[in-house]
Design a protein around this motif. Sequence first.
Motif, PDB file in Angstrom:
ATOM      1  N   LEU A  16       7.258   1.382   8.299  1.00 40.85           N
ATOM      2  CA  LEU A  16       8.427   2.160   7.919  1.00 40.85           C
ATOM      3  C   LEU A  16       9.705   1.610   8.497  1.00 40.85           C
ATOM      4  O   LEU A  16      10.778   1.734   7.916  1.00 40.85           O
ATOM      5  CB  LEU A  16       8.250   3.611   8.367  1.00 40.85           C
ATOM      6  CG  LEU A  16       9.281   4.565   7.802  1.00 40.85           C
ATOM      7  CD1 LEU A  16       9.394   4.397   6.308  1.00 40.85           C
ATOM      8  CD2 LEU A  16       8.917   5.977   8.141  1.00 40.85           C
ATOM      9  N   THR A  17       9.601   0.980   9.642  1.00 44.97           N
ATOM     10  CA  THR A  17      10.803   0.447  10.243  1.00 44.97           C
ATOM     11  C   THR A  17      11.285  -0.798   9.514  1.00 44.97           C
ATOM     12  O   THR A  17      12.250  -1.422   9.924  1.00 44.97           O
ATOM     13  CB  THR A  17      10.525   0.097  11.707  1.00 44.97           C
ATOM     14  OG1 THR A  17       9.385  -0.737  11.750  1.00 44.97           O
ATOM     15  CG2 THR A  17      10.261   1.355  12.499  1.00 44.97           C
ATOM     16  N   ALA A  18      10.616  -1.130   8.445  1.00 45.81           N
ATOM     17  CA  ALA A  18      10.907  -2.386   7.784  1.00 45.81           C
ATOM     18  C   ALA A  18      12.331  -2.429   7.240  1.00 45.81           C
ATOM     19  O   ALA A  18      13.096  -3.326   7.535  1.00 45.81           O
ATOM     20  CB  ALA A  18       9.913  -2.623   6.657  1.00 45.81           C
ATOM     21  N   ASP A  19      12.682  -1.455   6.474  1.00 48.16           N
ATOM     22  CA  ASP A  19      13.987  -1.522   5.844  1.00 48.16           C
ATOM     23  C   ASP A  19      14.371  -0.118   5.414  1.00 48.16           C
ATOM     24  O   ASP A  19      13.633   0.829   5.606  1.00 48.16           O
ATOM     25  CB  ASP A  19      13.937  -2.469   4.645  1.00 48.16           C
ATOM     26  CG  ASP A  19      15.207  -3.291   4.563  1.00 48.16           C
ATOM     27  OD1 ASP A  19      16.261  -2.788   4.970  1.00 48.16           O
ATOM     28  OD2 ASP A  19      15.138  -4.422   4.100  1.00 48.16           O
ATOM     29  N   ASP A  20      15.516  -0.013   4.815  1.00 47.50           N
ATOM     30  CA  ASP A  20      15.945   1.327   4.468  1.00 47.50           C
ATOM     31  C   ASP A  20      15.520   1.713   3.047  1.00 47.50           C
ATOM     32  O   ASP A  20      15.621   2.855   2.656  1.00 47.50           O
ATOM     33  CB  ASP A  20      17.458   1.459   4.608  1.00 47.50           C
ATOM     34  CG  ASP A  20      18.175   0.397   3.811  1.00 47.50           C
ATOM     35  OD1 ASP A  20      17.562  -0.659   3.567  1.00 47.50           O
ATOM     36  OD2 ASP A  20      19.313   0.618   3.436  1.00 47.50           O
ATOM     37  N   LEU A  21      15.042   0.754   2.309  1.00 53.70           N
ATOM     38  CA  LEU A  21      14.508   1.055   0.984  1.00 53.70           C
ATOM     39  C   LEU A  21      13.062   0.620   1.005  1.00 53.70           C
ATOM     40  O   LEU A  21      12.761  -0.563   0.971  1.00 53.70           O
ATOM     41  CB  LEU A  21      15.252   0.269  -0.098  1.00 53.70           C
ATOM     42  CG  LEU A  21      16.715   0.606  -0.272  1.00 53.70           C
ATOM     43  CD1 LEU A  21      17.328  -0.362  -1.260  1.00 53.70           C
ATOM     44  CD2 LEU A  21      16.871   2.018  -0.749  1.00 53.70           C
ATOM     45  N   LEU A  47       0.833  -1.194   0.000  1.00 52.70           N
ATOM     46  CA  LEU A  47       0.000   0.000   0.000  1.00 52.70           C
ATOM     47  C   LEU A  47       0.874   1.252   0.000  1.00 52.70           C
ATOM     48  O   LEU A  47       0.575   2.243  -0.689  1.00 52.70           O
ATOM     49  CB  LEU A  47      -0.879  -0.025   1.250  1.00 52.70           C
ATOM     50  CG  LEU A  47      -2.325   0.416   1.143  1.00 52.70           C
ATOM     51  CD1 LEU A  47      -3.004  -0.244  -0.021  1.00 52.70           C
ATOM     52  CD2 LEU A  47      -3.040   0.097   2.434  1.00 52.70           C
ATOM     53  N   LEU A  48       1.949   1.183   0.739  1.00 56.26           N
ATOM     54  CA  LEU A  48       2.875   2.317   0.765  1.00 56.26           C
ATOM     55  C   LEU A  48       3.524   2.496  -0.599  1.00 56.26           C
ATOM     56  O   LEU A  48       3.662   3.620  -1.097  1.00 56.26           O
ATOM     57  CB  LEU A  48       3.945   2.074   1.835  1.00 56.26           C
ATOM     58  CG  LEU A  48       5.011   3.148   1.969  1.00 56.26           C
ATOM     59  CD1 LEU A  48       4.388   4.462   2.393  1.00 56.26           C
ATOM     60  CD2 LEU A  48       6.076   2.725   2.966  1.00 56.26           C
ATOM     61  N   ASP A  49       3.909   1.394  -1.189  1.00 58.96           N
ATOM     62  CA  ASP A  49       4.521   1.447  -2.514  1.00 58.96           C
ATOM     63  C   ASP A  49       3.541   2.044  -3.521  1.00 58.96           C
ATOM     64  O   ASP A  49       3.897   2.911  -4.329  1.00 58.96           O
ATOM     65  CB  ASP A  49       4.942   0.039  -2.930  1.00 58.96           C
ATOM     66  CG  ASP A  49       6.049   0.077  -3.970  1.00 58.96           C
ATOM     67  OD1 ASP A  49       6.542   1.182  -4.269  1.00 58.96           O
ATOM     68  OD2 ASP A  49       6.408  -0.996  -4.474  1.00 58.96           O
ATOM     69  N   LEU A  75       5.977  10.262   2.531  1.00 57.64           N
ATOM     70  CA  LEU A  75       5.836   9.354   3.673  1.00 57.64           C
ATOM     71  C   LEU A  75       4.997   9.980   4.773  1.00 57.64           C
ATOM     72  O   LEU A  75       4.209   9.298   5.433  1.00 57.64           O
ATOM     73  CB  LEU A  75       7.216   9.002   4.225  1.00 57.64           C
ATOM     74  CG  LEU A  75       8.113   8.184   3.310  1.00 57.64           C
ATOM     75  CD1 LEU A  75       9.422   7.877   3.999  1.00 57.64           C
ATOM     76  CD2 LEU A  75       7.418   6.906   2.894  1.00 57.64           C
ATOM     77  N   ALA A  76       5.182  11.283   4.965  1.00 58.77           N
ATOM     78  CA  ALA A  76       4.454  11.938   6.055  1.00 58.77           C
ATOM     79  C   ALA A  76       2.955  11.895   5.811  1.00 58.77           C
ATOM     80  O   ALA A  76       2.169  12.047   6.743  1.00 58.77           O
ATOM     81  CB  ALA A  76       4.931  13.379   6.211  1.00 58.77           C
ATOM     82  N   ALA A  77       2.551  11.692   4.576  1.00 59.02           N
ATOM     83  CA  ALA A  77       1.120  11.675   4.265  1.00 59.02           C
ATOM     84  C   ALA A  77       0.495  10.308   4.488  1.00 59.02           C
ATOM     85  O   ALA A  77      -0.700  10.138   4.275  1.00 59.02           O
ATOM     86  CB  ALA A  77       0.903  12.113   2.818  1.00 59.02           C
ATOM     87  N   CYS A  78       1.264   9.330   4.912  1.00 66.18           N
ATOM     88  CA  CYS A  78       0.755   7.968   5.088  1.00 66.18           C
ATOM     89  C   CYS A  78       0.524   7.667   6.556  1.00 66.18           C
ATOM     90  O   CYS A  78       1.466   7.492   7.317  1.00 66.18           O
ATOM     91  CB  CYS A  78       1.752   6.953   4.528  1.00 66.18           C
ATOM     92  SG  CYS A  78       1.517   6.618   2.811  1.00 66.18           S
ATOM     93  N   PRO A  79      -0.709   7.566   6.966  1.00 64.72           N
ATOM     94  CA  PRO A  79      -0.966   7.349   8.389  1.00 64.72           C
ATOM     95  C   PRO A  79      -0.597   5.944   8.860  1.00 64.72           C
ATOM     96  O   PRO A  79      -0.274   5.755  10.025  1.00 64.72           O
ATOM     97  CB  PRO A  79      -2.481   7.560   8.515  1.00 64.72           C
ATOM     98  CG  PRO A  79      -2.977   7.913   7.156  1.00 64.72           C
ATOM     99  CD  PRO A  79      -1.917   7.612   6.170  1.00 64.72           C
ATOM    100  N   TRP A  80      -0.644   4.998   7.984  1.00 62.78           N
ATOM    101  CA  TRP A  80      -0.371   3.623   8.400  1.00 62.78           C
ATOM    102  C   TRP A  80       1.123   3.313   8.363  1.00 62.78           C
ATOM    103  O   TRP A  80       1.558   2.186   8.472  1.00 62.78           O
ATOM    104  CB  TRP A  80      -1.097   2.628   7.482  1.00 62.78           C
ATOM    105  CG  TRP A  80      -0.585   2.599   6.085  1.00 62.78           C
ATOM    106  CD1 TRP A  80       0.369   1.757   5.574  1.00 62.78           C
ATOM    107  CD2 TRP A  80      -0.978   3.433   5.010  1.00 62.78           C
ATOM    108  NE1 TRP A  80       0.579   2.020   4.263  1.00 62.78           N
ATOM    109  CE2 TRP A  80      -0.235   3.047   3.878  1.00 62.78           C
ATOM    110  CE3 TRP A  80      -1.890   4.496   4.878  1.00 62.78           C
ATOM    111  CZ2 TRP A  80      -0.378   3.677   2.639  1.00 62.78           C
ATOM    112  CZ3 TRP A  80      -2.017   5.107   3.660  1.00 62.78           C
ATOM    113  CH2 TRP A  80      -1.272   4.702   2.560  1.00 62.78           C
ATOM    114  N   ILE A  81       1.896   4.371   8.260  1.00 64.65           N
ATOM    115  CA  ILE A  81       3.306   4.178   7.981  1.00 64.65           C
ATOM    116  C   ILE A  81       4.050   3.568   9.154  1.00 64.65           C
ATOM    117  O   ILE A  81       5.062   2.898   8.973  1.00 64.65           O
ATOM    118  CB  ILE A  81       3.910   5.521   7.585  1.00 64.65           C
ATOM    119  CG1 ILE A  81       5.144   5.288   6.747  1.00 64.65           C
ATOM    120  CG2 ILE A  81       4.223   6.360   8.801  1.00 64.65           C
ATOM    121  CD1 ILE A  81       5.439   6.427   5.875  1.00 64.65           C
ATOM    122  N   ALA A 134      13.350   8.765   8.734  1.00 63.62           N
ATOM    123  CA  ALA A 134      12.445   7.769   9.314  1.00 63.62           C
ATOM    124  C   ALA A 134      12.099   8.135  10.756  1.00 63.62           C
ATOM    125  O   ALA A 134      10.935   8.056  11.164  1.00 63.62           O
ATOM    126  CB  ALA A 134      13.091   6.390   9.256  1.00 63.62           C
ATOM    127  N   GLY A 135      13.087   8.547  11.507  1.00 60.51           N
ATOM    128  CA  GLY A 135      12.827   8.910  12.897  1.00 60.51           C
ATOM    129  C   GLY A 135      11.861  10.065  12.996  1.00 60.51           C
ATOM    130  O   GLY A 135      10.911  10.031  13.790  1.00 60.51           O
TER     131      GLY A 135
END
Lengths: 225, 225
Positions: free
Chosen positions: B112-117, B68-70, B102-108, B155-156
């Motif tokens: 987001l902590t998943a990986d760096d890409l 969904l983020l993608d 990213l800031a526009a994604c509430p479910w992030i 990310a932080g």
Amino acid sequence: MPRPPAPRKTTGRPARISREEIIRTARRIVTEDGADRLTMRRLATEIGSTPMALYHHVRDKEELLLLLLDDHAARSLRRPEPPPADPRDRVLAAATAIHEVLAACPWIVEVLTADDLMSTSALWFVEQIVAGLTESGLSLDEAVRGYRTIWYYTAGEILVHATSARRRSTDDRPTYRDQVFAALDPAELPLLSRAAPRWTPLTAEDTYEQGLRALLTGLLSHTPA
Amino acid sequence: MPRPPAPRKTTGRPARISREEIIRTARRIVTEDGADRLTMRRLATEIGSTPMALYHHVRDKEELLLLLLDDHAARSLRRPEPPPADPRDRVLAAATAIHEVLAACPWIVEVLTADDLMSTSALWFVEQIVAGLTESGLSLDEAVRGYRTIWYYTAGEILVHATSARRRSTDDRPTYRDQVFAALDPAELPLLSRAAPRWTPLTAEDTYEQGLRALLTGLLSHTPA
DNA sequence: GCTACTTTTCTTACATGTATAAAAACTTAC
DNA sequence: GTAAGTTTTTATACATGTAAGAAAAGTAGC
């Protein structure tokens, strides 16, 4: 209308468990069996109570983990002796100390995003950071912003690393990164293609302090925006 | 050994739902009712299937959110036209673009902590960042480290803000921070006491770009460690 | 003793993600 | 046709956090 003119002892049913006991037992479970084994049911059983009884001493599981983090910080955080003379070095020492303690907490992911001040035990270190920044020429507002920038960086570093470490242990599927890198088009993304084989080792490096130094350099450089 | 000389159809039971349909429906639920209303059961119902059927097209809920983020990134990320000439500005533009999306994604938070890409759609921007850093004099390895530092900071910032925003909307209890600040001892923590009333407004400020500029200044300054 | 009130504990119930195994719906080989 | 094999779907079940309300165990006033 209850009118308690004589504030005697406490009224109501006496408590059989305490927040301290909850934290103590939770800490034992986490250190013995890992953070993923800490469930409210198990915690209640080991205390000799019921799950819902815990909720009178702890708002929810997240608060419990926050308390656990605070407990850990209170035990592990050591103030540098002697504190460095250079204000910049004091900031470095304080931030590194916080980072070190947080990085040792596996259950941190569910809690760390909670707020920017995670523990009363860490307040002294926050003070050191703000102090070092002001002594380096920043205003108080700028220093607070600077602290928050450092905090974002620190939290991000911890969270990303903690999550990928957890994933590696739980999971054997190829990482998303591997899939992405396997399909890179060198024509469109030449640098990423070149960097691909180096990426994983670079990720494994501990570059927290290096990044922190760079960030600090920038914060103290007073470049006009 | 099946030898399909005529590339007929596929073997096995034909699928009635597709990954695309899952993502499409999930996106609709999230935009209409919010990310917290997205459950596997509801998603299955709205598709006209069963929860477990989803798991043949999606590994787990986290992967769904990642997809969904993608999807969101692919729709929203716009390459700057024209790209800034100065390499430093290209880094700034790319990082800011990623941050904005990213800031526009509430479910992030859960992803987001998943990986760096986090998204193939973002790879071009990562390339821009690494390119800008190398053109500013960093080696490829240094540039990748620099990118990762920027990523940690980004990310932080997103995670901390997203979580505290969610908390404010879900929750009416006083923040941990308020409790902490209410009990500050000005003798021991003078700067924090002075900063306390300013803290909340300072937190609300959007200082991402300011911090990013500082970080970038530091990354490009080549200060010896 | 009894009643009213307060605080803590316990019972029950629900929503959620997802593991497991069986069933269904196809294609291919005979 | 039937049997075997493959893939998708479904049914069932479990662990978890926790909401809601009843029950228990105390104190205070009578």
